[in-house]
Design an enzyme around this catalytic site. Structure first.
Site, PDB file in Angstrom:
ATOM      1  N   HIS A  30       5.628  21.688 -16.706  1.00 21.60           N
ATOM      2  CA  HIS A  30       4.940  22.679 -17.518  1.00 21.60           C
ATOM      3  C   HIS A  30       5.715  22.838 -18.828  1.00 21.60           C
ATOM      4  CE1 HIS A  30       3.463  26.367 -19.191  1.00 21.60           C
ATOM      5  NE2 HIS A  30       4.653  26.935 -19.046  1.00 21.60           N
ATOM      6  N   ASP A  32       5.675  24.825 -22.561  1.00 19.82           N
ATOM      7  CA  ASP A  32       5.065  25.808 -23.454  1.00 19.82           C
ATOM      8  C   ASP A  32       4.772  25.171 -24.810  1.00 19.82           C
ATOM      9  OD1 ASP A  32       5.029  28.190 -21.860  1.00 19.82           O
ATOM     10  OD2 ASP A  32       7.207  28.258 -22.043  1.00 19.82           O
ATOM     11  N   ASP A 142       1.642  28.886 -15.856  1.00 18.61           N
ATOM     12  CA  ASP A 142       2.401  29.964 -16.479  1.00 18.61           C
ATOM     13  C   ASP A 142       1.518  31.023 -17.122  1.00 18.61           C
ATOM     14  OD1 ASP A 142       4.963  31.010 -16.863  1.00 18.61           O
ATOM     15  OD2 ASP A 142       5.066  30.295 -18.923  1.00 18.61           O
TER      16      ASP A 142
END
Length: 213
Positions: A30, A32, A142
């Protein structure tokens, strides 16, 4: 995770016959897209992460990887086309799974329904054009919230399931139905989206219980 699990896995092997337990570990990253770093750093982190995944796929024939966010792939396609072509090969081999189907793993609280639909529209179109795959597994590791309308959006965009990691809670799997009756299989894995010491304890306890059955 390999070093972390080596010792408990050796104890499991001693207790449980190989035909009694099967564990699957599939890598995922993951990233951002906009956090406490510069835009260029996001691109660098993305390239380095996907390069590391490709390196592992080269070295270990049993290694598998999954990743979403079409924007990640577009950056790699534009900046490191050789790496992108390798990823395409691994996707075709079935060792690299395209998940999510969205352009980025966006917030789901503030955007309008149309904005969320566009995430899937552009993301799924990119994955179909570049990899020949139809993303069917929603993936928001997230995202801080999940609106009641999301099952309708997911189902309408051809998603069959949805994995989420927030809020932190025990593992859950259930049929999530929206106000209009649309539904998807929803799954909240255990241990949030990280792998740390408690998972080794969990595996060890499961092995002990299995050995007593």
């Amino acid at each position: 995770a390999g070093e972390l699990l080596r010792e408990p896995m050796s104890r499991i092997s001693a207790l449980v016959p190989k035909d009694r337990i099967t564990l699957h570990f599939i890598g995922n990253a993951h990233i951002d897209m906009a956090w406490l770093w510069r835009y260029t750093e996001t691109m660098d982190v993305t390239r380095a992460t996907l390069q590391a995944a490709v390196d592992n796929l080269r070295e270990n024939p049993d290694f598998k990887f999954s990743h979403g966010q079409a924007q990640s792939y577009q950056w790699v396609e534009e900046r490191t086309p050789d790496l992108f072509r390798e990823i395409q090969v691994f996707v075709k081999q079935g060792r690299w799974e395209i998940v999510g189907g969205t352009w980025v793993e966006s917030d789901a609280n503030m955007p309008s329904g149309e904005s969320l639909v566009r995430q899937f529209l552009y993301g799924k179109r990119y994955f179909k054009n570049k990899f020949g795959v139809e993303a069917k597994h929603g993936w928001y590791p997230d995202t801080f919230g999940h609106p009641a309308s999301l099952p309708e959006i997911l189902a309408g965009c051809g998603m069959e399931s949805y994995t989420f990691f927030r809020p932190e809670q025990p593992e859950r799997m259930y049929r999530w139905e929206g106000p209009d009756g649309s539904a998807v299989l929803a799954h909240h894995p255990s241990n949030w989206y990280g792998t740390w010491t408690p998972i080794a304890d969990t595996i060890w306890k499961s092995a002990v219980l299995s050995s007593r059955v």
